[in-house]
Design an enzyme around this catalytic site. Structure first.
Site, mmCIF file in Angstrom:
data_model
loop_
_atom_site.group_PDB
_atom_site.id
_atom_site.type_symbol
_atom_site.label_atom_id
_atom_site.label_comp_id
_atom_site.label_asym_id
_atom_site.label_seq_id
_atom_site.Cartn_x
_atom_site.Cartn_y
_atom_site.Cartn_z
ATOM 1 N N ASN A 85 96.116 77.156 42.666
ATOM 2 C CA ASN A 85 97.012 76.821 43.559
ATOM 3 C C ASN A 85 98.517 76.590 43.077
ATOM 4 O O ASN A 85 98.623 76.435 41.914
ATOM 5 C CB ASN A 85 96.356 75.691 44.645
ATOM 6 C CG ASN A 85 96.152 74.492 44.068
ATOM 7 O OD1 ASN A 85 96.784 73.927 43.443
ATOM 8 N ND2 ASN A 85 94.792 74.272 43.674
ATOM 9 N N LYS B 212 85.097 61.055 54.337
ATOM 10 C CA LYS B 212 84.848 60.917 52.987
ATOM 11 C C LYS B 212 84.690 59.654 52.491
ATOM 12 O O LYS B 212 84.485 59.158 51.155
ATOM 13 C CB LYS B 212 86.083 61.604 52.237
ATOM 14 C CG LYS B 212 86.289 62.990 52.558
ATOM 15 C CD LYS B 212 87.053 63.803 51.339
ATOM 16 C CE LYS B 212 87.327 65.324 51.566
ATOM 17 N NZ LYS B 212 87.756 66.279 50.659
HETATM 18 N N1 CTP Z 1 88.964 66.948 47.103
HETATM 19 C C1 CTP Z 1 87.885 66.715 46.291
HETATM 20 N N2 CTP Z 1 87.014 67.807 45.939
HETATM 21 C C2 CTP Z 1 87.220 68.903 46.540
HETATM 22 C C3 CTP Z 1 88.225 69.219 47.235
HETATM 23 C C4 CTP Z 1 89.209 68.071 47.360
HETATM 24 O O1 CTP Z 1 87.689 65.964 45.818
HETATM 25 N N3 CTP Z 1 86.241 70.094 46.300
HETATM 26 C C5 CTP Z 1 89.836 65.970 47.450
HETATM 27 C C6 CTP Z 1 91.338 66.205 46.919
HETATM 28 O O2 CTP Z 1 91.650 65.887 45.428
HETATM 29 C C7 CTP Z 1 91.996 65.290 47.919
HETATM 30 C C8 CTP Z 1 91.181 65.133 49.114
HETATM 31 O O3 CTP Z 1 89.717 65.762 48.687
HETATM 32 O O4 CTP Z 1 92.212 64.002 47.666
HETATM 33 C C9 CTP Z 1 91.561 66.027 50.358
HETATM 34 O O5 CTP Z 1 91.537 67.367 49.998
HETATM 35 P P1 CTP Z 1 91.466 68.577 51.056
HETATM 36 O O6 CTP Z 1 91.299 69.814 50.335
HETATM 37 O O7 CTP Z 1 92.819 68.555 51.933
HETATM 38 O O8 CTP Z 1 90.359 68.078 52.001
HETATM 39 P P2 CTP Z 1 89.216 68.915 52.599
HETATM 40 O O9 CTP Z 1 88.204 67.877 52.814
HETATM 41 O O10 CTP Z 1 88.714 70.070 51.652
HETATM 42 O O11 CTP Z 1 90.008 69.268 54.014
HETATM 43 P P3 CTP Z 1 89.919 70.573 54.528
HETATM 44 O O12 CTP Z 1 88.686 70.761 55.300
HETATM 45 O O13 CTP Z 1 91.126 70.381 55.510
HETATM 46 O O14 CTP Z 1 90.285 71.847 53.493
#
Ligand code: CTP
Length: 404
Positions: free
Chosen positions: A205, A341
């Site tokens: 990304n 979370k």
């Molecule tokens: N994050 C993480 N591990 C992952 C994905 C994300 O720790 N596998 C952390 C990111 O570093 C960030 C937070 O989670 O601090 C939010 O990431 P995001 O991808 O926006 O959250 P998701 O829960 O994956 O939400 P979405 O369903 O909107 O993708």
């Protein structure tokens, strides 16, 4: 920072080369000062090539005194490190004998001094050496204790130079400023993750790592011991950090974070972690065989989610800060992440704007906590980092005091 690295004549002088490299990797400049005896073990050219600065060896060499070199250096270094330090240099330092560049530099500088002694076990325990160490310690000189192990002379015991990594970490500790996060240990993640689907291709990304790097640098300026866990980026890692770990995939980042979170007071997940990874990367480079290609992806571990859950289960754990990169409903979605979370703070940003989020120097964020939300104006990532950490400090102050 500029570190004066004094190298004296011991068998472990070659290890000072590793120390110089380690310091440079942390973003410091190094000027090596070698005693005449040290040059019998390692050539000055080695240090010159590594540090890219002239090595100061002979005080009386023609040309070396045009700017009264030891005085110029004495006022420009931020720290004097002597590694390895022989019994001889310790004695000179303790008694103010200034008969070569290094011993003269020691008396001339007002920079903090760190010494890594290295000598034969019996020499190290000799009352004369102990007395000199005590004198220097009383004067504020700090030491990196020699380790036990095989010495060049065949003895096993104390005297072997501490490992270069330990010496570099001790330098970082000494340079760490007094600040509001003094004594706090913080883990910061930054950058993207790359999920390989064959030996040469990956899904990644656009994250540059800048936001996480700014937080790591600001935390170090505020006195925290910082571990930065960075995905692949081309932006230079800031200096002044305790530990920098480079990872590639979400899985690798998960392992690195989980290992270090146990000892951390704060974890900031600024990395743009991939949510999905190819189920089975191809062992060989994939050739094009059809007009379309379907990759099957599977969920990556949710690092922040796992940290939050572990904290709920254990009833204790580090303060957790997450980011929410959104393109719509920024606050509502950020708030949902805060709850889901089990974290203390979510920094929500709208990545659909061209002046915020990925790969730019500015950011527009809303900080969400259980108590409320605060929309910050568009500002540099450095300013956003400072704002985040000030609010983290407030949250910490309301929880238990930081362990010292
Ligand atoms: N994050 C993480 N591990 C992952 C994905 C994300 O720790 N596998 C952390 C990111 O570093 C960030 C937070 O989670 O601090 C939010 O990431 P995001 O991808 O926006 O959250 P998701 O829960 O994956 O939400 P979405 O369903 O909107 O993708």
């Amino acid at each position: 920072m500029l570190i004066g690295l004094g190298v004296t004549g011991g068998i472990s002088a070659y290890k000072a080369v590793e120390v110089a490299r380690g310091l440079q990797k942390r973003g410091h400049e190094v000027t090596a000062i070698m005693t005449a005896a040290a040059t019998r073990f390692v050539g000055p050219v080695t240090f010159e090539a590594i540090t890219r600065r002239p090595v100061v060896v002979d005080q009386f060499a023609p040309g070396a005194n045009a700017d009264i070199e030891h005085i110029a250096l004495a006022s420009s270094i931020d720290l004097l490190l002597v590694a390895p330090a022989t019994a001889n240099i310790l004695a000179k330092m303790a008694h103010g004998i200034a008969d070569d560049v290094l011993s003269t530099l020691y008396t001339a500088t007002r920079a903090p001094v760190l010494v890594a002694p290295a000598m034969n076990t019996h020499m190290f325990s000799h009352p004369a050496v102990r007395a000199n160490l005590d004198t220097l310690a009383a004067r504020g000189v700090k030491f990196v204790e020699p380790g036990e192990g095989y010495l060049a002379c065949g003895w096993i015991g104390k005297g072997r130079l501490a490992e270069p990594d330990e010496i570099v970490a001790a330098v970082e500790r000494m340079l760490r400023p007094e600040g509001p996060l003094c004594g706090a240990r913080i883990v910061v993640t930054a950058g993207p993750t790359y999920e390989d689907f064959d030996p040469v291709r990956y899904i990644g990304n656009r994250s540059s790592g800048r936001m996480g790097f700014a937080i790591a640098a600001e935390a170090a300026r505020r006195g925290a011991a910082v571990t930065l866990i960075a995905g692949p980026t081309t932006v230079a890692v800031p200096g002044g950090l305790d530990e920098v770990i480079h990872v590639r995939s979400a899985q690798e980042m998960h392992r690195a974070v989980m290992e270090r979170a146990a000892n951390a007071d704060i974890v900031v997940m600024a990395a743009a972690v991939a949510d999905y990874t190819p189920i089975e990367p191809a062992a060989q480079k994939m050739a094009k065989t059809s007009d379309t290609l379907t990759l099957v992806l599977t969920r990556t571990p949710d690092i922040l989610g796992d940290l939050g859950e572990a904290r709920v289960t254990a009833g204790r754990g580090p303060l957790l800060v997450g980011f929410a990169a959104e393109t719509s409903d920024v606050v509502a979605r950020g708030r949902d992440k805060l709850r889901r979370k089990h974290v203390d703070m979510i920094v929500a940003n709208d990545v659909s704007r061209s002046d915020a989020g990925f790969d730019v120097a500015t950011n527009l964020v809303t900080i969400l906590t259980a108590e409320g939300q605060e929309a910050l104006p568009l500002q540099s990532k450095d300013a956003v980092a400072a704002n985040i950490l000030t609010r983290v400090e407030h949250l910490m102050a309301r929880q238990a005091p930081v362990a010292h």
